[in-house]
Design an enzyme around this catalytic site. Structure first.
Site, PDB file in Angstrom:
ATOM      1  N   LYS A  87      37.825  -2.439  92.129  1.00 25.70           N
ATOM      2  CA  LYS A  87      39.238  -2.503  91.748  1.00 25.70           C
ATOM      3  C   LYS A  87      40.056  -2.665  93.025  1.00 25.70           C
ATOM      4  CE  LYS A  87      41.751  -1.642  87.893  1.00 25.70           C
ATOM      5  NZ  LYS A  87      41.484  -1.911  86.489  1.00 25.70           N
ATOM      6  N   GLY A 187      53.127   4.132  76.047  1.00 23.05           N
ATOM      7  CA  GLY A 187      53.007   2.889  76.809  1.00 23.05           C
ATOM      8  C   GLY A 187      52.779   1.697  75.912  1.00 23.05           C
ATOM      9  N   VAL A 188      53.808   0.855  75.794  1.00 21.44           N
ATOM     10  CA  VAL A 188      53.673  -0.355  74.972  1.00 21.44           C
ATOM     11  C   VAL A 188      53.928  -1.589  75.839  1.00 21.44           C
ATOM     12  CG1 VAL A 188      53.910   0.533  72.645  1.00 21.44           C
ATOM     13  CG2 VAL A 188      55.969   0.176  73.988  1.00 21.44           C
ATOM     14  N   GLY A 189      53.042  -1.748  76.823  1.00 21.00           N
ATOM     15  CA  GLY A 189      53.074  -2.938  77.675  1.00 21.00           C
ATOM     16  C   GLY A 189      52.167  -3.990  77.059  1.00 21.00           C
ATOM     17  N   VAL A 191      48.824  -4.350  76.721  1.00 23.23           N
ATOM     18  CA  VAL A 191      47.793  -3.896  75.779  1.00 23.23           C
ATOM     19  C   VAL A 191      48.435  -3.197  74.584  1.00 23.23           C
ATOM     20  CG1 VAL A 191      45.730  -2.484  75.466  1.00 23.23           C
ATOM     21  CG2 VAL A 191      46.130  -3.592  77.655  1.00 23.23           C
TER      22      VAL A 191
HETATM   23  P1  NAD Z   1      51.403  -2.833  81.396  1.00 23.56           P
HETATM   24  O1  NAD Z   1      51.971  -2.615  82.745  1.00 23.56           O
HETATM   25  O2  NAD Z   1      51.627  -4.130  80.745  1.00 23.56           O
HETATM   26  O3  NAD Z   1      51.916  -1.698  80.399  1.00 23.56           O
HETATM   27  C1  NAD Z   1      52.018  -0.363  80.749  1.00 23.56           C
HETATM   28  C2  NAD Z   1      53.212   0.199  79.997  1.00 23.56           C
HETATM   29  O4  NAD Z   1      53.247   1.599  80.198  1.00 23.56           O
HETATM   30  C3  NAD Z   1      54.548  -0.372  80.480  1.00 23.56           C
HETATM   31  O5  NAD Z   1      55.332  -0.778  79.370  1.00 23.56           O
HETATM   32  C4  NAD Z   1      55.187   0.800  81.220  1.00 23.56           C
HETATM   33  O6  NAD Z   1      56.592   0.799  81.161  1.00 23.56           O
HETATM   34  C5  NAD Z   1      54.604   1.971  80.466  1.00 23.56           C
HETATM   35  N1  NAD Z   1      54.586   3.230  81.202  1.00 23.56           N
HETATM   36  C6  NAD Z   1      54.257   3.462  82.499  1.00 23.56           C
HETATM   37  N2  NAD Z   1      54.362   4.773  82.783  1.00 23.56           N
HETATM   38  C7  NAD Z   1      54.747   5.382  81.634  1.00 23.56           C
HETATM   39  C8  NAD Z   1      55.023   6.719  81.271  1.00 23.56           C
HETATM   40  N3  NAD Z   1      54.907   7.706  82.165  1.00 23.56           N
HETATM   41  N4  NAD Z   1      55.399   6.995  80.010  1.00 23.56           N
HETATM   42  C9  NAD Z   1      55.524   5.998  79.096  1.00 23.56           C
HETATM   43  N5  NAD Z   1      55.267   4.707  79.378  1.00 23.56           N
HETATM   44  C10 NAD Z   1      54.898   4.406  80.629  1.00 23.56           C
HETATM   45  O7  NAD Z   1      49.834  -2.503  81.522  1.00 23.56           O
HETATM   46  P2  NAD Z   1      48.680  -2.856  80.497  1.00 23.56           P
HETATM   47  O8  NAD Z   1      47.986  -4.073  80.986  1.00 23.56           O
HETATM   48  O9  NAD Z   1      49.196  -2.790  79.103  1.00 23.56           O
HETATM   49  O10 NAD Z   1      47.689  -1.642  80.752  1.00 23.56           O
HETATM   50  C11 NAD Z   1      47.935  -0.359  80.205  1.00 23.56           C
HETATM   51  C12 NAD Z   1      46.793   0.586  80.572  1.00 23.56           C
HETATM   52  O11 NAD Z   1      45.559   0.058  80.087  1.00 23.56           O
HETATM   53  C13 NAD Z   1      46.582   0.775  82.070  1.00 23.56           C
HETATM   54  O12 NAD Z   1      46.122   2.077  82.314  1.00 23.56           O
HETATM   55  C14 NAD Z   1      45.490  -0.222  82.410  1.00 23.56           C
HETATM   56  O13 NAD Z   1      44.762   0.137  83.583  1.00 23.56           O
HETATM   57  C15 NAD Z   1      44.642  -0.095  81.151  1.00 23.56           C
HETATM   58  N6  NAD Z   1      43.803  -1.248  80.888  1.00 23.56           N
HETATM   59  C16 NAD Z   1      44.379  -2.478  80.750  1.00 23.56           C
HETATM   60  C17 NAD Z   1      43.567  -3.587  80.488  1.00 23.56           C
HETATM   61  C18 NAD Z   1      44.151  -4.955  80.279  1.00 23.56           C
HETATM   62  O14 NAD Z   1      43.434  -5.831  79.760  1.00 23.56           O
HETATM   63  N7  NAD Z   1      45.411  -5.174  80.600  1.00 23.56           N
HETATM   64  C19 NAD Z   1      42.180  -3.409  80.405  1.00 23.56           C
HETATM   65  C20 NAD Z   1      41.631  -2.122  80.524  1.00 23.56           C
HETATM   66  C21 NAD Z   1      42.465  -1.059  80.775  1.00 23.56           C
END
Ligand code: NAD
Length: 361
Positions: A87, A187-189, A191
């Protein structure tokens, strides 16, 4: 906090977690500060996302990249991929620091210096555009749309997490349907939004919280989700608590306050101290779908493409997350926790892979 503390020396942290390499990079021109951690290449080269984050301290960044890269080793092994774990993190100088092409290119050159032992991709703070910028400097990157291939892995991660959640529902005796179930998502990013779509299409009600109001507004409007405050989301009543933001959200103290029979989300490193908190969850009668098992869909997709798998195989491997989760939850009945069971399965696969390699040479 897990077995290692941020105050321990860097070498001590590496040795305890079994890391192979930890490299720091500073790019004079752009000011980029980044770290790449390779935990293991025992099963092959290692694919893992690049996280751009404003860390409170350098020690926090080191701690994060060491934990995340170790998780990738387990994730690849548990998913049956011939890949190791790595990573990288980019230390943003301020929270609102915007990505630049020059910064991404500098990161691409850093990735390239690993000659393919490390393959970069998206993580929090890094999107397909950033990946494509990196890809102009290295071929060892996946997840772009124009220069590199694979695209955003988030829909695949969400799909895998959905399979993992279903396995949890069945194991907890709550049936195999999401209809009428309540999921609380932190967290609604990328994923989280995809997961909201899958869950609501399957009939679930989704309560959401995020620090970005625009992301909440999107899922409320698009999928009929309900907003809950950031303070309440983890302890709100639900069938599945789904942490989908950052890691370290569940610790021993919080376990006692949880109002759910299942914790299963896409975030990496959900448990602050995986051994202790995993056992505390089991003791409290809360089923935990281990993060690196259920959130492997994105890795499977990008690593699978990198390894030349067909679309059909990729879909099949994503569906297998259901079976792997079922196996691990069953094993968890006779181990300290489902987390411990998942680590056991991962380590067995790494050992078997090592033996196969020894016999082949
Ligand atoms: P992202 O940045 O698109 O979304 C993360 C969301 O979490 C954002 O909307 C952010 O505002 C919100 N957030 C951050 N801190 C917060 C808090 N304290 N309280 C509430 N919301 C909060 O990221 P993503 O790609 O959706 O990934 C989310 C998680 O999943 C991460 O931990 C990432 O490592 C893990 N993950 C992602 C993938 C992938 O394919 N993107 C794969 C495996 C694991």
């Amino acid at each position: 906090m897990d077995d290692m503390q941020e105050k321990d020396s860097i070498f001590e942290q590496m040795v305890t977690r079994g890391h192979e390499r930890l490299c720091f990079h500073h790019d004079k021109e752009t000011g980029l500060r980044a770290i790449i951690a390779i935990h293991s290449t025992v099963l092959g080269n290692a694919l893992g996302g690049t996280r751009r984050w404003c860390y409170a301290s350098e020690a926090d960044a080191v701690y994060d990249v060491l934990r995340l890269s170790k998780g990738m080793t387990y994730k690849a092994a548990v998913s049956g991929l011939p890949m190791g774990g790595a990573k990288s993190v980019i230390l943003k100088p301020s929270r609102d620091h915007q990505k630049t092409e020059a910064e991404a290119k500098a990161m691409g050159r850093f990735v390239d210096s690993f000659n393919g032992a490390y393959i970069a991709a998206e993580d929090v703070g890094v999107d397909t555009q950033f990946v494509d910028w990196m890809a102009t400097e290295t071929k060892h990157v996946m997840g772009g749309e124009t220069v590199s291939t694979g695209g955003d892995p988030s829909p695949w991660t969400a799909m895998g997490t959905f399979h993992g959640m279903k396995a949890c529902l069945i194991h907890a005796g709550l049936g195999d349907s999401f209809d009428g179930k309540v999921v609380a998502m932190q967290g609604v990013g990328s994923v989280g939004q995809n997961l909201c779509r899958l869950l609501t299409e399957a009939g679930a009600t989704v309560k959401v919280a995020d620090i970005k109001q625009e992301n909440i507004d999107f899922v409320v409007e698009e999928y009929g989700c309900t907003q809950v405050s950031n303070e309440e989301i983890l302890t709100t009543e639900c069938d599945i608590l789904a942490p989908c933001a950052l890691g370290g959200v569940i610790d021993g103290m919080l376990v006692q306050q949880l109002m759910c029979p299942i914790v299963c989300g896409a975030a990496n490193n959900i448990l602050g101290d995986p051994e202790e908190d995993g056992a505390a969850l089991k003791q409290a009668g809360i089923l935990y779908g281990p993060d690196f098992v259920v959130n492997a869909g994105g890795l499977i997709h990008l690593a699978g493409l990198h390894l030349g798998m067909s679309e059909e195989t990729l879909q099949q491997k994503n569906d297998e997350i259901f079976d792997t989760t079922v196996e691990i939850l069953e094993r968890g009945e006779s181990t300290a926790s489902t987390y411990a069971a998942a680590v056991e399965v991962a380590k067995n696969r790494i050992e078997r892979g090592q033996e196969t390699e020894l016999h082949a040479s």
